[in-house]
Design a protein around this motif. Structure first.
Motif, PDB file in Angstrom:
ATOM      1  N   LEU A 173      37.081  18.492  46.056  1.00 49.20           N
ATOM      2  CA  LEU A 173      35.952  18.926  46.465  1.00 49.20           C
ATOM      3  C   LEU A 173      35.900  20.147  47.370  1.00 49.20           C
ATOM      4  O   LEU A 173      35.252  21.165  47.087  1.00 49.20           O
ATOM      5  CB  LEU A 173      35.095  17.913  47.061  1.00 49.20           C
ATOM      6  N   ALA A 174      36.690  20.096  48.294  1.00 52.30           N
ATOM      7  CA  ALA A 174      37.020  21.069  49.417  1.00 52.30           C
ATOM      8  C   ALA A 174      37.625  22.243  49.141  1.00 52.30           C
ATOM      9  O   ALA A 174      37.244  23.247  49.642  1.00 52.30           O
ATOM     10  CB  ALA A 174      37.630  20.478  50.632  1.00 52.30           C
ATOM     11  N   MET A 175      38.523  22.087  47.909  1.00 52.21           N
ATOM     12  CA  MET A 175      39.402  23.393  47.513  1.00 52.21           C
ATOM     13  C   MET A 175      39.230  23.825  46.182  1.00 52.21           C
ATOM     14  O   MET A 175      40.033  24.691  45.698  1.00 52.21           O
ATOM     15  CB  MET A 175      40.953  22.977  48.052  1.00 52.21           C
ATOM     16  N   ARG A 176      38.367  23.349  45.314  1.00 46.28           N
ATOM     17  CA  ARG A 176      38.176  23.610  44.179  1.00 46.28           C
ATOM     18  C   ARG A 176      38.043  25.007  43.825  1.00 46.28           C
ATOM     19  O   ARG A 176      38.296  25.756  42.623  1.00 46.28           O
ATOM     20  CB  ARG A 176      37.027  22.769  43.525  1.00 46.28           C
ATOM     21  N   ASP A 177      37.424  25.930  44.553  1.00 53.13           N
ATOM     22  CA  ASP A 177      37.245  27.399  44.583  1.00 53.13           C
ATOM     23  C   ASP A 177      38.392  28.109  44.575  1.00 53.13           C
ATOM     24  O   ASP A 177      38.727  29.274  43.829  1.00 53.13           O
ATOM     25  CB  ASP A 177      36.250  27.783  45.389  1.00 53.13           C
ATOM     26  N   ALA A 178      39.463  27.392  45.567  1.00 57.33           N
ATOM     27  CA  ALA A 178      40.828  28.420  45.871  1.00 57.33           C
ATOM     28  C   ALA A 178      41.863  27.954  44.516  1.00 57.33           C
ATOM     29  O   ALA A 178      42.364  28.927  44.364  1.00 57.33           O
ATOM     30  CB  ALA A 178      41.381  27.957  46.897  1.00 57.33           C
ATOM     31  N   VAL A 179      42.075  26.918  44.218  1.00 55.78           N
ATOM     32  CA  VAL A 179      43.050  26.683  43.421  1.00 55.78           C
ATOM     33  C   VAL A 179      42.465  25.603  42.129  1.00 55.78           C
ATOM     34  O   VAL A 179      41.543  24.863  42.323  1.00 55.78           O
ATOM     35  CB  VAL A 179      44.224  25.653  44.065  1.00 55.78           C
ATOM     36  N   ALA A 180      43.360  25.817  41.163  1.00 59.77           N
ATOM     37  CA  ALA A 180      42.509  25.079  39.779  1.00 59.77           C
ATOM     38  C   ALA A 180      42.874  23.527  39.862  1.00 59.77           C
ATOM     39  O   ALA A 180      42.219  22.872  39.349  1.00 59.77           O
ATOM     40  CB  ALA A 180      43.655  25.846  38.721  1.00 59.77           C
ATOM     41  N   GLU A 259      47.118  31.449  32.834  1.00 58.03           N
ATOM     42  CA  GLU A 259      46.403  30.597  31.976  1.00 58.03           C
ATOM     43  C   GLU A 259      46.153  29.121  32.802  1.00 58.03           C
ATOM     44  O   GLU A 259      47.109  28.677  33.150  1.00 58.03           O
ATOM     45  CB  GLU A 259      46.887  30.056  30.739  1.00 58.03           C
ATOM     46  N   GLY A 260      44.964  28.812  33.184  1.00 53.04           N
ATOM     47  CA  GLY A 260      44.600  27.746  33.831  1.00 53.04           C
ATOM     48  C   GLY A 260      44.445  27.850  35.228  1.00 53.04           C
ATOM     49  O   GLY A 260      44.405  26.574  35.863  1.00 53.04           O
ATOM     50  N   LEU A 261      45.123  29.007  35.744  1.00 48.14           N
ATOM     51  CA  LEU A 261      45.317  28.886  37.262  1.00 48.14           C
ATOM     52  C   LEU A 261      44.192  29.603  38.022  1.00 48.14           C
ATOM     53  O   LEU A 261      43.487  30.314  37.409  1.00 48.14           O
ATOM     54  CB  LEU A 261      46.666  29.452  37.589  1.00 48.14           C
ATOM     55  N   GLY A 262      44.122  29.313  39.295  1.00 50.14           N
ATOM     56  CA  GLY A 262      42.874  29.866  40.164  1.00 50.14           C
ATOM     57  C   GLY A 262      43.143  30.784  40.922  1.00 50.14           C
ATOM     58  O   GLY A 262      44.273  31.387  40.654  1.00 50.14           O
ATOM     59  N   HIS A 263      42.566  31.192  42.092  1.00 51.26           N
ATOM     60  CA  HIS A 263      42.849  32.457  42.802  1.00 51.26           C
ATOM     61  C   HIS A 263      43.977  32.610  43.621  1.00 51.26           C
ATOM     62  O   HIS A 263      44.494  33.525  43.890  1.00 51.26           O
ATOM     63  CB  HIS A 263      41.560  32.487  43.850  1.00 51.26           C
ATOM     64  N   VAL A 264      44.408  31.279  44.077  1.00 57.51           N
ATOM     65  CA  VAL A 264      45.808  31.185  44.907  1.00 57.51           C
ATOM     66  C   VAL A 264      46.687  30.252  43.669  1.00 57.51           C
ATOM     67  O   VAL A 264      46.808  29.158  43.885  1.00 57.51           O
ATOM     68  CB  VAL A 264      45.485  30.677  46.318  1.00 57.51           C
TER      69      VAL A 264
END
Length: 267
Positions: A173-180, A259-264
């Motif tokens: 919940l807390a870190m979903r925007d930063a990492v996949a 592919e499939g990875l986030g901002h960090v």
């Protein structure tokens, strides 16, 4: 993880170490400078650093105005971007590195491009670099609102964020925007992320200037190898809206899709 890392590393077999005759460090490995993003911390590189150190002498620096970093003073002349690049250049000088393989993420990617434009890079890898937006676009306002909301949340709900970061389900919940895959991030590392984000004294200053600059008006041309990498699940700076200026300004850059990875993606 090693496969993705192989995509990102440039110049591992470079014969020069970039240090010049004056460098006192006799490492046979070429130097690599790792630059974290806005509100970030050098610990963001920890999951991949052991693999990078097989090839390079690595240094993960603290940006000024960030947790653990030197004080940031708003410049009275020149751009705020130049002020960040000036400081990182001083840190490179202190290491005895005239040049290095430079790797940066987000704000760190923008700074990495600035260093390359000043001739400090052997190669450059920019991971989801900031400043690829068009001036006056909705994307600039969106990025500012996102980080303003982050600081508001940390000001009033930091204890809850730290508690969430310590547990796998909470990290989702807390870190979903930063990492996949936030549940895979070690709890102690995630807690350090939250602490660093809550201790970023320069955040207001940087956001105040965000809509005044993009890569085209802040970075010189680059004539050394340049790789730009972007996660397909980047929620902070999604690919479509945050790359146009990079594509125009660096038409010869090599682009890598993570592919499939986030901002960090390092984490």
């Amino acid at each position: 993880r090693q496969g993705i890392l192989g995509q990102l590393i440039i110049g591992s077999n470079s014969s020069g170490n970039g240090n010049g005759a004056s460098a006192g460090r006799a490492s046979a490995k070429s130097p690599m400078l790792l630059i974290h993003g806005f509100t970030g911390t050098p610990v963001m590189w920890e999951p991949v650093r052991p693999y990078l150190e097989l090839h390079h002498e690595c240094e993960a620096i603290n940006l000024p105005g960030h947790h653990g970093g030197p004080q940031f003073v708003e410049p009275t002349s020149g751009s705020i971007v130049d002020a960040f690049v000036d400081d990182v250049e001083r840190q490179m000088d202190a290491l005895g590195w005239q040049q290095a393989h430079i790797v940066g993420n987000s704000l760190g990617g923008w700074i990495a491009l600035g260093l390359a434009g000043r001739g400090r890079a052997i190669t450059t890898t920019a991971i989801s670099p900031a400043a690829g937006w068009d001036m006056g676009s909705p994307e600039v306002d969106r990025a500012k609102r996102l980080f303003q909301m982050l600081q508001f949340q940390l000001k009033y709900f930091k204890p809850a964020a730290l508690e969430l970061a310590a547990r796998p389900r909470g990290r989702m919940l807390a870190m979903r925007d930063a990492v996949a895959y936030p549940e895979r991030l070690p709890g102690p590392l995630a807690v350090q992320w939250i602490e660093a984000a809550a201790d970023t004294p320069c955040w207001r200053t940087l956001l105040k200037h965000a809509d005044s600059y993009n890569v085209e008006n802040s970075v010189a041309s680059i004539d050394t190898p340049l790789r730009i990498a972007w996660g397909t699940k980047d929620r902070i700076l999604p690919y479509r809206g945050y790359t146009p200026a990079h594509k125009r300004h660096f038409p010869h850059a090599e682009w890598i899709t993570l592919e499939g990875l986030g901002h960090v993606p390092m984490s």
